[in-house]
Design a protein around this motif. Sequence first.
Motif, short mmCIF file in Angstrom:
data_model
loop_
_atom_site.label_atom_id
_atom_site.label_comp_id
_atom_site.label_asym_id
_atom_site.label_seq_id
_atom_site.Cartn_x
_atom_site.Cartn_y
_atom_site.Cartn_z
N GLU A 172 0.89 -1.04 -0.03
CA GLU A 172 -0.17 -0.03 -0.12
C GLU A 172 0.78 1.32 0.10
O GLU A 172 0.37 2.36 -0.14
CB GLU A 172 -1.10 -0.19 1.25
CG GLU A 172 -1.81 -1.10 1.07
CD GLU A 172 -2.75 -1.03 2.48
OE1 GLU A 172 -3.76 -1.88 2.57
OE2 GLU A 172 -2.55 -0.11 3.04
N GLY A 173 2.01 1.20 0.08
CA GLY A 173 2.90 2.38 0.11
C GLY A 173 4.40 2.27 0.72
O GLY A 173 4.82 1.01 0.99
N LEU A 174 4.84 3.39 1.21
CA LEU A 174 6.29 3.40 1.67
C LEU A 174 6.35 4.25 2.83
O LEU A 174 5.67 5.21 2.81
CB LEU A 174 7.02 4.21 0.57
CG LEU A 174 8.48 4.31 0.78
CD1 LEU A 174 9.07 2.75 0.35
CD2 LEU A 174 9.20 5.15 -0.03
N THR A 175 6.98 3.82 4.07
CA THR A 175 7.13 4.32 5.14
C THR A 175 8.56 4.77 5.45
O THR A 175 9.47 3.59 5.30
CB THR A 175 6.54 3.76 6.46
OG1 THR A 175 5.35 3.26 5.99
CG2 THR A 175 6.65 4.41 7.77
N VAL A 176 9.10 5.82 5.66
CA VAL A 176 10.43 6.16 6.13
C VAL A 176 10.24 6.75 7.34
O VAL A 176 9.76 7.70 7.93
CB VAL A 176 10.73 7.50 5.09
CG1 VAL A 176 12.35 7.86 5.35
CG2 VAL A 176 10.85 7.01 3.55
#
Length: 309
Positions: free
Chosen positions: A282-286
């Motif tokens: 569902e996406g990217l987490t930094v």
Amino acid sequence: MGRLTLNILLSFAQFEREVTAERIRDKVAASRRKGIWMGGVPPFGYRVENRKLVVDEETASHVRWIFARFLELSSCTELAREVDARGLRTPRGNRIDKKYLYRMLGNRAYIGEAVHKGASYPSEHEAIIDPDTWDKVHAILKESPRTRAARTRADTPALLKGLLYGPDGAAFSPTHTRKSDRLYRYYVNQTILKHGAGACPIARVPAGEIEAAVLGQLHAVFRQPEIISGTWQAAREQANGITEDDARVALQQLDPLWDELFPAEQVRIVSLLVERVDIGTEGLTVRLRVDGLVGLTREMQAGELERVA
């Protein structure tokens, strides 16, 4: 008789034109063999005085830098970016692009020679580039541009090495493959390497796309007021002289300077700022490092970053 006389006169006129043109060509060829400048736009790094080429030291220093930098980069594309960042322009004020750089690197005037119809002769003007540098540059130019570009990309360190993790918690490792002399870089999930395809919903991701996404988030973070305020408060505990404006200016300076940094320096900064990058369906987490933001702020204030220029 009239037509015959006219044809005879036209033939003699054409003969005179051809003789004149041939004499001019012979004159130009003889002058070039003697190394005499025959006019036109002088090469970048020279100026014309008394119908002779004279080294212009200000622009000649840029020519020497271009040749030396090409030996380090082996890429006219990367070199064109650095030249543009320096604000260098042609004698006519135009932008120096990759095509212009190739012409510069192949111009034998820089080693003190005059060229006429493919043959070169010793010239009257002084050389800007020494023969050893010229030979090294042309040894690189003899290689295929694709080969040089692939080697340049292969030598560039992976920005997210040791920082990227998949939805199953396994790390991603940088890898690359070649196809038709082209280099393709990826990050591959360790679970896939150990257990085969299907073991994880995300097997691999293109390196360029994921790195650009992470950098985009970092650049956006540097402009957020809460991040700037938090960085300033953390930095103030270590150095009382730092103001919130200092922290804001330091963080925002990195955005325009990023492309001027060495690849190894870019990797170091990403490792300094990023604790972990999680990629899912569902996406990217930094996840950032607060102490890294503080350290980067101090480095930006001190001007300690290693830049290519």
